[in-house]
Scaffold this active site. Sequence first.
Site, mmCIF file in Angstrom:
data_model
loop_
_atom_site.group_PDB
_atom_site.id
_atom_site.type_symbol
_atom_site.label_atom_id
_atom_site.label_comp_id
_atom_site.label_asym_id
_atom_site.label_seq_id
_atom_site.Cartn_x
_atom_site.Cartn_y
_atom_site.Cartn_z
ATOM 1 N N ARG A 78 8.807 7.449 6.673
ATOM 2 C CA ARG A 78 8.393 8.776 7.158
ATOM 3 C C ARG A 78 8.877 9.017 8.590
ATOM 4 N NH1 ARG A 78 2.151 8.756 5.662
ATOM 5 N NH2 ARG A 78 2.210 10.571 7.051
ATOM 6 N N ARG A 91 0.840 -1.198 0.000
ATOM 7 C CA ARG A 91 0.000 0.000 0.000
ATOM 8 C C ARG A 91 0.875 1.248 0.000
ATOM 9 N NH1 ARG A 91 -3.944 -1.594 5.076
ATOM 10 N NH2 ARG A 91 -4.171 -3.791 4.487
ATOM 11 N N ASP A 138 0.112 5.354 1.365
ATOM 12 C CA ASP A 138 -0.895 6.141 2.066
ATOM 13 C C ASP A 138 -1.400 7.295 1.207
ATOM 14 O OD1 ASP A 138 -1.064 4.715 4.410
ATOM 15 O OD2 ASP A 138 0.544 5.833 5.411
ATOM 16 N N TYR A 157 12.737 3.969 -1.708
ATOM 17 C CA TYR A 157 11.910 5.159 -1.540
ATOM 18 C C TYR A 157 12.765 6.407 -1.647
ATOM 19 C CZ TYR A 157 7.928 2.490 0.332
ATOM 20 O OH TYR A 157 6.862 1.641 0.495
#
Lengths: 249, 249
Positions: free
Chosen positions: A198, A50, A52, A110
């Site tokens: 994050r 997933r 967000d 990422y």
Amino acid sequence: MRNIKLTIEYDGTRYCGWQIQPDNITIQEELEKAITKITKEKIKLIGSGRTDSGVHARGQVANFYTKSRVPAQKFKLAINSLLPKDIAVLESEEVEKDFHARFSAKGKEYKYLIYNNKIRSPLLRNYTYHVPYSLNVEKMKKAATHIIGTHDFKAFMSSGSSVKDTVRTIHSLSIEERPENIIEIRIKGNGFLYNMVRIITGTLIEVGTDKIPVDDISEIINSQNRSKAGHTAPPQGLYLERVFYRETS
Amino acid sequence: MRNIKLTIEYDGTRYCGWQIQPDNITIQEELEKAITKITKEKIKLIGSGRTDSGVHARGQVANFYTKSRVPAQKFKLAINSLLPKDIAVLESEEVEKDFHARFSAKGKEYKYLIYNNKIRSPLLRNYTYHVPYSLNVEKMKKAATHIIGTHDFKAFMSSGSSVKDTVRTIHSLSIEERPENIIEIRIKGNGFLYNMVRIITGTLIEVGTDKIPVDDISEIINSQNRSKAGHTAPPQGLYLERVFYRETS
């Protein structure tokens, strides 16, 4: 049945994330709708994971099974013609039957973009995290060296995740100053916990502002305590860059 | 009365351009509303020039007269707190009474971004012109050398403009290949006709695809005929970068 692998770019701004949910638009839903129109089958798209609400992707990977005879390369163009402008299929290819976008993944990369300037940027507002105070990038780089490696990253996982095994390996974590007040963080690992990138970013930023000492990073990791790590950086600075499917990638 | 100069960044995507018009939201209107709330005066903001719907700015300049005693530097923060997230004041300063954002301007710099890749980019859709066919950048650079200088640019002006004197000087025009399939065009001049940067860009792109020969550029300029030049590149790739107020800038 044929197994088709898609590589996908999207601007996550408008969406409630990747995964289908009732009453909210999601990227998975837009893609499934487009593919269903082409194949006339009920399509179930399997994503690598997933993302967000507000998070972007430049290399999300997903696969689906189909009886359609549309050539694999043609899916890309056909799907793109049916998608909204903020989602695009970059590649479509036929893969082995046992390829599974999530379970076959060996790792991910990422990117996180910080806009480090006193005044906010209208043009970058949906694509960076605006940090108005000055950051000591050298300290952030030192902190990063403590994060690289195999650790239990429970302190860097948001509550609400049901994952039991919280050990992950970070292969690389670079922090670079780019032109025009951009700081780019790149992180590669064999897997990531919920909000892990994050929270790592938020922690690095707090190192950069002297709120967290560089030398505390290992202690924070060892604590396995979410409250010891920094804040969760907001979604709009985060980009899923690539999903790796071979150990060597 | 004090004269306050503002330097402004905006994402033009949501707006019907700079200039106030009935029934449409514009950047000038959002700024005037915010300033009026602070000064409690009816504010008339003078821009360096209009930008069209979808065009961005990283250094638009405007000025307004006020009796307010708010320190010049404070206007920036006060206005930003009242603006939508896609507009921001980067600088606010008090200037001489005779400073006029439009009439005092000595020149401008624009940037135009092309995304040169077969597949469209969701993340760049509102910030670049997607050109899916390959471009010969060397030919585009050669064509640029014919555009630099003082010429009558009537062939590069959209109809509908009432401007009589169509002679302008282009001081510099660079074309650079950037990472990730971006081609960046930068152009500085003493002034620009309506849609001039977008028509120059469209013409350069047609040179890059061999639709217009490099050697025809001077002839196109001399023709003073809009139909001889290339197409008008779309607004979302265009950025007003700076406005110059001294001959030496």
